[in-house]
Design an enzyme around this catalytic site. Structure first.
Site, mmCIF file in Angstrom:
data_model
loop_
_atom_site.group_PDB
_atom_site.id
_atom_site.type_symbol
_atom_site.label_atom_id
_atom_site.label_comp_id
_atom_site.label_asym_id
_atom_site.label_seq_id
_atom_site.Cartn_x
_atom_site.Cartn_y
_atom_site.Cartn_z
ATOM 1 N N ARG A 237 0.873 -1.172 0.000
ATOM 2 C CA ARG A 237 0.000 0.000 0.000
ATOM 3 C C ARG A 237 0.912 1.224 0.000
ATOM 4 N NH1 ARG A 237 -3.307 -3.045 -1.293
ATOM 5 N NH2 ARG A 237 -5.361 -3.466 -0.428
ATOM 6 N N GLU A 266 -4.305 7.604 -4.610
ATOM 7 C CA GLU A 266 -4.635 6.873 -5.847
ATOM 8 C C GLU A 266 -5.974 7.360 -6.374
ATOM 9 O OE1 GLU A 266 -4.337 2.693 -4.999
ATOM 10 O OE2 GLU A 266 -2.207 2.827 -4.552
ATOM 11 N N HIS A 285 -2.136 0.359 -9.569
ATOM 12 C CA HIS A 285 -2.637 -0.601 -8.560
ATOM 13 C C HIS A 285 -3.362 -1.776 -9.239
ATOM 14 C CE1 HIS A 285 -4.047 -1.033 -4.112
ATOM 15 N NE2 HIS A 285 -3.853 -2.215 -4.688
HETATM 16 C C1 DGY Z 1 -5.678 -6.379 -2.691
HETATM 17 O O1 DGY Z 1 -6.491 -7.247 -3.034
HETATM 18 O O2 DGY Z 1 -5.681 -5.899 -1.571
HETATM 19 C C2 DGY Z 1 -4.634 -5.960 -3.666
HETATM 20 O O3 DGY Z 1 -4.204 -4.665 -3.424
HETATM 21 C C3 DGY Z 1 -5.104 -6.106 -5.071
HETATM 22 O O4 DGY Z 1 -4.221 -5.600 -6.001
#
Ligand code: DGY
Length: 322
Positions: A237, A266, A285
């Site tokens: 993240r 984002e 992402h």
């Molecule tokens: C999630 O599922 O948390 C991931 O970030 C997907 O890319």
């Protein structure tokens, strides 16, 4: 009476049909954001919510007095305010495992593309800049037989370690809250402190979930510990990194390059210096974004939700709420 659930985004028809078999429901199946009054109206009735990334905090829960379960179509659940959900007795579920291999593939795309500069050199060819005699200016660094340090050795981390060891003959090290014997035995992963990992890895990969302990885990001091030739990869993240310190480290040559799938904000601010650096690979992402994996995630989230709102125990209740 059937429980009533709200689905706050488009999902595959099969996942919607599965929910329809077991619940009364409504769905916001458009790409534009839900108008606040529609959301408000839905929340006032819903026993369950199928979502992805929506912040579930105390003000959200106040607007949803009948809510019993939130099922997120993601493995990460940092958007769940665990304390608030616990206080209200709301169950939270996520979608682990079905995305492991897909995210691991994407991490390797980031490793390879940042090491061999493929986005930059693709642009170079397409812009007509390729000339006879081009040589050192096209060099990258080897991925094979280099070292990979994985911060956060969960199930996705293990899928990455397997690729690293058997696909690329890399030396794998990791740091994690607890030892992962399977990764050590199968992939030769060496357990290290964070500092040791940062000082010795050619590729530093951040895979840890975002929690109060991991927020801004990598900042100026940590970039300074890395090799000057290190490539930093983030597929966790954006908030696990101090993005200002990352920009500074790249601008000052503290590290060589970065491959990023996640950002503090984002979509990323179009004025971010990261977007103007040739040594930074940026992705929107997309760790789990293949049709098959997103389908599996949606089906799993639908099953989790139905079980939760019909009084059964879903298999993927997040650890802090189980
Ligand atoms: C999630 O599922 O948390 C991931 O970030 C997907 O890319």
């Amino acid at each position: 009476m059937k429980p009533y659930v709200f689905i706050d985004r488009p999902i595959p028809a099969e996942a919607e049909a599965y929910i329809a078999e077991h619940c009364a429901y409504s769905i916001w199946d458009r790409k534009d954001p839900i108008p606040p009054d529609v959301l408000q109206e839905e929340l006032s009735q819903a026993n369950g919510l199928l979502t992805s990334g929506r912040k579930i905090d105390s003000s959200f829960l106040e607007a949803a007095p009948r809510l019993r379960a939130v099922s997120t179509i993601s493995v990460g659940y940092n958007h769940f305010d665990i304390t608030a959900m616990k206080a209200r007795g709301v169950i939270g579920t996520n979608t682990p495992d079905v995305l492991n291999e897909t995210v691991a593939d994407l991490v390797f795309a980031l490793i390879l593309s940042s090491a061999r500069r493929t986005p930059e050199l693709d642009r170079y060819v397409k812009d007509g800049l390729w000339k006879p005699g081009d040589n050192e200016n096209l060099f990258g660094i080897d991925v094979h037989h280099s070292s990979l340090g994985i911060i956060g050795m969960g199930r996705i981390g293990e899928a990455i370690a397997r690729r690293a060891k058997f696909g690329f003959s890399m030396e794998v090290s990791y740091c994690n809250r607890s030892r992962r014997e399977h990764a050590e035995q199968q992939y030769g992963a060496v357990y290290m402190t964070l500092e040791e990992l940062l000082r010795t890895s050619d590729f530093v990969l951040l895979m840890t979930p975002l929690t109060p302990e991991t927020a801004r885990l990598i900042g100026r001091d940590q970039f300074r510990m890395m090799k000057k030739t290190a490539i930093f990869i983030n597929a966790s993240r954006g908030q696990t990194v101090d993005e200002t310190a990352l920009i500074e480290a790249l601008q000052e040559g503290t590290i060589r390059a970065a491959g990023l799938d996640v950002f503090d904000r984002e979509p990323i601010d179009p004025d971010s210096p990261l977007l103007r650096m040739p040594n930074v690979v940026t992705l929107p992402h997309i760790g789990s974004a293949t049709a098959r994996t997103r389908y599996e995630m949606a089906m799993l989230a639908a099953r989790n939700l139905v079980l939760a709102v019909t009084g059964q125990t879903p298999p993927n209740v997040v650890a802090e709420l189980s």
